[in-house]
Design a protein around this motif. Structure first.
Motif, short mmCIF file in Angstrom:
data_model
loop_
_atom_site.label_atom_id
_atom_site.label_comp_id
_atom_site.label_asym_id
_atom_site.label_seq_id
_atom_site.Cartn_x
_atom_site.Cartn_y
_atom_site.Cartn_z
N SER A 98 1.16 -1.04 -0.21
CA SER A 98 -0.01 0.22 0.07
C SER A 98 0.56 1.10 0.19
N ALA A 99 1.89 1.67 0.06
CA ALA A 99 2.52 1.99 0.32
C ALA A 99 3.82 2.42 -0.97
N SER A 158 -4.20 3.93 8.79
CA SER A 158 -5.64 4.38 7.96
C SER A 158 -6.81 3.07 7.53
N HIS A 159 -5.44 2.28 7.88
CA HIS A 159 -6.09 0.58 7.62
C HIS A 159 -6.36 0.10 8.15
N VAL A 160 -6.96 0.31 9.94
CA VAL A 160 -7.93 0.05 10.58
C VAL A 160 -9.28 0.69 9.95
N ASN A 161 -8.93 1.85 10.33
CA ASN A 161 -10.02 3.36 9.58
C ASN A 161 -11.06 2.28 8.03
N GLY A 162 -9.70 1.95 7.00
CA GLY A 162 -10.34 1.56 5.84
C GLY A 162 -10.71 -0.02 6.00
N TRP A 163 -10.65 -1.67 6.67
CA TRP A 163 -11.37 -2.25 7.33
C TRP A 163 -12.36 -1.93 7.82
N ALA A 164 -12.77 -1.01 8.31
CA ALA A 164 -13.86 -1.08 8.91
C ALA A 164 -14.77 -0.68 7.08
N ASP A 165 -14.84 -0.22 7.42
CA ASP A 165 -15.40 0.48 5.95
C ASP A 165 -15.10 -0.56 4.72
N GLN A 166 -13.91 -1.05 4.87
CA GLN A 166 -14.63 -2.01 3.24
C GLN A 166 -15.65 -3.37 4.33
N LEU A 167 -15.46 -3.20 5.21
CA LEU A 167 -16.15 -4.63 5.82
C LEU A 167 -17.92 -4.46 5.33
N ARG A 223 2.88 7.68 3.83
CA ARG A 223 3.00 7.64 5.28
C ARG A 223 1.14 6.94 5.64
N ALA A 224 0.71 8.25 5.09
CA ALA A 224 -0.46 8.65 5.76
C ALA A 224 -1.99 7.03 5.47
#
Length: 170
Positions: A86-87, A138-147, A131-132
């Motif tokens: 992802s980077a 960012s992945h913690v928040n992103g996975w909540a949204d994606q699930l 980095r962001a």
């Protein structure tokens, strides 16, 4: 074990799960078939998927770039895993530039419990400008949204427009 070591280990692994009112075969298709991946992760266009260990699945992250993932595990309809950098938009994955994303599908009644685990943040090389988008937070928040997006798409065929996948804040 020191507090710093414990904190680093906790920030190396994301675990999320969600119950979906669709059978594992439907959820598997959503996670692995080009037209579905393009709908819940990307911009609606089919995502190229070579569904085999060592194959590539291209994740379209919009303005942040396209990410060729390396598929690690294909055990339909129960386990699917890939590495993604992802980077590093456009770059193939290796152990130092990518995290491992693992999906586990478990039948629950007539539905599916979908669990995602992403690991490898502690050893990740991240460029300053990325980095962001590539950090644990960012992945913690992103996975909540994606699930939530995967659930809605598997159940209804529609998405909430969460764009760009895990690694964005939505």
């Amino acid at each position: 074990m020191s507090e710093n070591t414990t904190a680093a280990r906790e920030r190396d692994r994301i675990e999320k799960e969600i119950d979906i009112a669709a059978p594992p075969e439907r959820v598997w298709a959503v996670l692995t078939e080009p037209e579905h991946v393009g709908a819940w992760f990307g911009h609606g266009e089919p995502a190229p998927v070579d569904l085999r260990p060592g194959g590539t699945m291209l994740l379209d992250h919009g303005a942040d770039g396209k990410f060729p993932t390396t598929i690690v595990t294909v055990e339909p309809p129960r386990r699917f895993a890939y590495r993604w950098a992802s980077a590093y938009p456009g770059e193939q994955t290796d152990e130092g530039n990518s995290t491992l994303v693992e999906f586990t599908l478990t039948p629950v009644g007539e539905g599916t419990r979908l669990r995602v685990v992403e690991t490898g943040f502690a050893g990740l090389r991240i460029t300053e400008e990325r980095r962001a988008a590539a950090l644990y937070e960012s992945h913690v928040n992103g996975w909540a949204d994606q699930l939530a997006n995967i659930r809605k798409y598997a159940e209804t065929g529609e998405t909430d427009g969460v764009d760009g996948g895990a690694g964005t804040d939505g």
